[in-house]
Design a protein around this motif. Structure first.
Motif, PDB file in Angstrom:
ATOM      1  N   SER B 200     -53.801 -41.040-120.385  1.00 37.63           N
ATOM      2  CA  SER B 200     -54.960 -41.107-121.275  1.00 37.63           C
ATOM      3  C   SER B 200     -54.571 -41.509-122.694  1.00 37.63           C
ATOM      4  O   SER B 200     -55.392 -41.450-123.595  1.00 37.63           O
ATOM      5  N   ALA B 204     -52.089 -47.946-126.069  1.00 37.93           N
ATOM      6  CA  ALA B 204     -52.301 -49.338-125.668  1.00 37.93           C
ATOM      7  C   ALA B 204     -53.547 -49.930-126.322  1.00 37.93           C
ATOM      8  O   ALA B 204     -53.502 -51.047-126.851  1.00 37.93           O
ATOM      9  N   GLY B 229     -64.097 -43.885-132.058  1.00 37.33           N
ATOM     10  CA  GLY B 229     -64.767 -42.673-131.581  1.00 37.33           C
ATOM     11  C   GLY B 229     -64.015 -42.124-130.389  1.00 37.33           C
ATOM     12  O   GLY B 229     -62.820 -42.362-130.231  1.00 37.33           O
ATOM     13  N   LEU B 230     -64.734 -41.406-129.531  1.00 37.46           N
ATOM     14  CA  LEU B 230     -64.090 -40.811-128.357  1.00 37.46           C
ATOM     15  C   LEU B 230     -63.864 -41.825-127.248  1.00 37.46           C
ATOM     16  O   LEU B 230     -63.090 -41.595-126.323  1.00 37.46           O
ATOM     17  N   ASN B 231     -64.562 -42.962-127.329  1.00 39.73           N
ATOM     18  CA  ASN B 231     -64.480 -43.963-126.260  1.00 39.73           C
ATOM     19  C   ASN B 231     -63.240 -44.828-126.393  1.00 39.73           C
ATOM     20  O   ASN B 231     -62.719 -45.021-127.485  1.00 39.73           O
ATOM     21  N   ASP B 232     -62.819 -45.395-125.269  1.00 39.73           N
ATOM     22  CA  ASP B 232     -61.642 -46.259-125.271  1.00 39.73           C
ATOM     23  C   ASP B 232     -61.979 -47.730-125.486  1.00 39.73           C
ATOM     24  O   ASP B 232     -61.219 -48.588-125.074  1.00 39.73           O
ATOM     25  N   ARG B 250     -57.949 -35.420-132.923  1.00 33.93           N
ATOM     26  CA  ARG B 250     -58.841 -36.360-132.231  1.00 33.93           C
ATOM     27  C   ARG B 250     -58.332 -37.789-132.350  1.00 33.93           C
ATOM     28  O   ARG B 250     -57.687 -38.161-133.318  1.00 33.93           O
ATOM     29  N   ARG B 251     -58.695 -38.604-131.359  1.00 32.44           N
ATOM     30  CA  ARG B 251     -58.323 -40.018-131.386  1.00 32.44           C
ATOM     31  C   ARG B 251     -58.909 -40.733-132.601  1.00 32.44           C
ATOM     32  O   ARG B 251     -58.332 -41.673-133.113  1.00 32.44           O
TER      33      ARG B 251
END
Lengths: 316, 420
Positions: B200, B204, B229-232, B250-251
């Motif tokens: 996760s 990348a 945000g939280l999405n990739d 957090r990302r």
């Protein structure tokens, strides 16, 4: 025929294994987010080929995160908290009940899981005890391992290029009890699971109700491979699963021996080339089953010596 | 049944209770005791056992795996030339699965193995210039990074990506913003919040976003690229002087403060969506990479002791103090004599706010006006961390702080803060 059972049972706890969320709390709001899992080339060898294939296709994983039943830990946005002491205690109690050797230090490990059911891409799991015993009728059954692990997220939807999971179940503490492979009839397999399951529930350490206990059933027969059937929830299903697996094995043995007597081997397929039959499928595109399943291209392969075998059924 | 500690990675056979097991001895950290042994069993599980409770039956030779030698190979390349600079931190490291150790791994081949899409975007070169975790980064490291970036543009690279630990990445991005005047192309800092040993990981996608922006934006300047945000899918590109790490884990920890991000890169289709103007500089590229360490941030709080005031406002040690004041830019009356003396001795005192969002304004309340009259310089909506780096840079390059600090040089101060 040998049957190995892995029983997973949810620990009764007010929190999850690595955070303080209570999976029973009702949510006031749900947030959706989208991820992709990625594994470096060197790790792909250790991963289930089907899962690796899904991942390479670029599978989108959508998560539904309830505000009370999950937190940043389940969303993989915060490091895990210290493991739940109540769950560790429950695992040790079960280990003592089954007279197993409890390890002196518990080390949590990562098991790579890339179908999306774990936001991290791995399941955290620890071996708590080794080599236990359980009396089933007049037999002493050896318990190979007792582990403490986190439950996976619940799959709620599978669509074209995406899967959707609910995070409520992710991280619930599970105790996994794995038996050695046993010589058992389908009925005995069911009775054994019932007996062990009842003993565990009597401790009062575990949740009750549908989905709180799940078993993985490993079936193997002399001359065949090991087949694992995951997530069997009801006891009656264990009996069926073992029974069908036994029949399927016998049928495959028959197919194999028929092929051998016809002199068919890998060599027989050396000059067989796939043929593009997409046109044929398009011609029948009004047929309901074709309409539902066919898109893109179809290929056919001649199977020499298979006459009468393809289309035969393992179970009437 | 006492056993002595077998060598790490040796294969052992041992008795525990009435059963015999095999496994590999795993290394223990400095903080773990020596009375136990960690064994990786054949089923893959690690367990810790008391040495005096097991009986070791056989010890085989160490199974230490062969060090994987980074293969030198031709990497398919097309498009603009982008240089990736490795500085340390987890983004340029790999975790060894068997040992759990983090090792630096930073060859172009390894990066491309990790993110194969890169070869379709740019022609990638990789250089490792240091190996520091970001908490260990010092102004001397900023100077080296700036010089490497300057050299890369001189060599004809069109963009530079700097892989950096995240903790102090926004200090480094501010430092390079000031140290390189008129860079010829984009300089994009990138890090990760989830280590690359997990499927996760954001490494990348962040790297992809950074390389896309470095190669295709045509926007010279210094930036930070991290999850939006939280999405990739979306990677936010922030101005290097507007960004702050606002979350521990957090990302999307990096946020533009008092400003919109510059752009958003959609890594599903590699498109760049601009959201804000990029600073436009004209003129020749210049390297001004000296930094002084005679500057510090002083975060004022209730109960701030005289000992601390004396320590900060000490001309023997500091030439500049960036105050993180309360609210619009205030500190307690009891600090005034120290501030006065420091400024009288030739020191610089700049005012920022610990509120993080918003601008300081010293004319609203009496305390502010008192501070102004003492010669404290309000620094508008500049982030305190950026103000610190700017003062280190201005001192290092012998610029007049009273003139240069309140003036917007790289987009670090703005006159307008939009309604959001």
């Amino acid at each position: 025929m040998k049957v190995g059972l892995e029983i997973h049972i949810q620990v009764k706890s007010r929190r999850k294994l690595f955070c303080s969320c209570n999976p029973k709390d009702p949510d006031e709001s749900v947030t959706e987010f989208r991820r992709r899992l990625r594994v470096s080339a060197s790790e792909l060898g250790e991963i289930d080929p089907a899962a690796a294939f899904e991942m390479k296709k670029g599978l989108d994983v959508i998560y539904l995160a309830g505000n009370r039943s999950s937190c940043l830990v389940e969303a993989d946005e915060e490091p895990p908290h210290d493991p739940d002491e109540r769950s560790i205690e429950a695992a040790i109690k079960v280990a003592n009940l089954l007279r197993a050797n409890v390890v002196d230090e518990i080390h949590f490990m990562r098991k790579i899981v890339i179908d999306g059911s774990n936001t991290t891409g791995f399941q955290r799991t620890a071996l708590i005890a080794l080599n236990g015993r359980f009396m089933f009728r007049d037999r002493q059954v050896r318990i190979q391992t007792i582990c403490l692990e986190e439950d996976a997220a619940r799959l709620i939807e599978k669509g074209n290029g995406y899967v959707k999971y609910d995070l409520r179940r992710l991280g619930i503490p599970l105790i996994e009890i794995a038996t050695e492979p046993l010589e058992l009839s389908p009925k005995e397999a069911r009775d054994f699971a019932e007996s062990l399951g009842r003993t565990l529930k009597l401790t009062g350490l575990f949740e009750r109700g549908l989905g709180t206990i799940r078993q993985d059933v490993n079936v193997s027969m002399e001359g065949g491979g090991i087949v694992e059937i995951k997530g069997v929830q009801k006891l009656e299903q264990i009996e069926k699963v073992v029974e069908f697996e036994e029949k399927r094995h016998r049928w495959l043995f028959e197919v194999a021996s028929a092929l051998r007597s016809r002199g068919i081997s890998e060599e027989s397929f050396r000059d067989v080339r796939p043929k593009d039959v997409s046109e044929l499928f398009r011609k029948y595109s009004q047929v309901e089953t074709v309409k539902r399943f066919f898109s893109g291209s179809a290929f056919a392969l001649r199977a020499p010596g298979f006459k009468g075998l393809i289309g035969s059924e393992p179970v009437e | 049944m006492s056993s002595s500690q077998p060598e790490d990675f040796s294969r052992i056979k041992f008795r525990l209770g009435d059963a015999v097991y095999e496994g590999i001895v795993m290394p223990r950290t400095l903080y773990e005791d020596k009375e136990h042994i960690t064994v990786k069993l054949n089923n893959g599980y690690n367990i810790g056992l008391r040495l005096d409770e097991i009986e070791i039956l056989e010890v085989g030779p160490p199974q230490r795996q062969q060090e994987v030698v980074a293969e030198e190979r031709e990497i398919p390349s097309q498009g603009p030339r982008v240089l990736i600079l490795g500085t340390g931190g987890t983004i340029s490291s790999r975790v060894d699965y068997r040992t759990g150790a983090v090792k630096p791994a930073f060859t172009a081949a390894q990066i491309v193995d990790m993110v194969p899409e890169l070869t379709r975007i740019a022609s990638i070169s990789v250089r490792t210039v240091m190996n520091e975790l970001s908490e260990n980064m010092q102004p001397s490291n900023w100077a080296v990074m700036a010089e490497e970036v300057y050299r890369a543009f001189e060599e004809g690279f069109e963009g530079v990506v700097i892989a950096h630990g995240t903790d102090t990445m926004h200090y480094s991005s501010a430092a390079l913003s000031f140290a390189i005047e008129n860079p010829r192309g984009p300089v994009v800092f990138v890090g990760l919040q989830r280590s690359s040993d997990r499927p996760s990981s954001d490494s990348a996608t962040n790297l992809l976003g950074a390389v896309v922006f470095a190669s295709r934006s045509g926007a010279p300047g210094v930036y930070v690229a991290m999850h939006e945000g939280l999405n990739d899918d979306l990677i936010a590109v922030h101005s290097g002087v507007r960004v702050r790490k606002n979350h521990t884990s957090r990302r999307d920890a990096f946020r533009s403060v008092n400003s919109r991000p510059v752009a958003s890169v959609d890594v599903r289709n590699m498109e760049i969506h601009f959201k804000n103007e990029t600073a436009k500089g004209a003129g020749p590229m210049r390297l001004l990479n000296r930094f002084s360490e005679r500057s510090a941030i002083m975060k004022y709080h209730p109960g701030f002791s005289e000992v601390l005031l004396r320590t900060y406002f000490n001309r023997d040690v500091f030439d500049a103090i960036i105050v993180e004041g309360t609210g619009l830019g205030h500190i307690a009356r009891k600090a005034f004599p120290f501030v006065k003396e420091f400024i009288a001795g030739g020191g610089f005192v700049g005012m920022t706010s610990q509120c993080i969002w918003g601008s300081v304004r010293l004319t609203v309340y009496e305390t502010g006006r008192d501070l102004l009259s003492m010669g404290v310089v309000p620094l508008g909506d500049m982030l305190s961390e950026v103000a610190l780096v700017k003062s280190m840079w201005a001192l290092g390059n012998e610029l007049d702080l009273r003139e240069v600090m309140p003036r917007n040089l790289r987009g670090e101060i703005s006159e307008r803060r939009e309604v959001e």
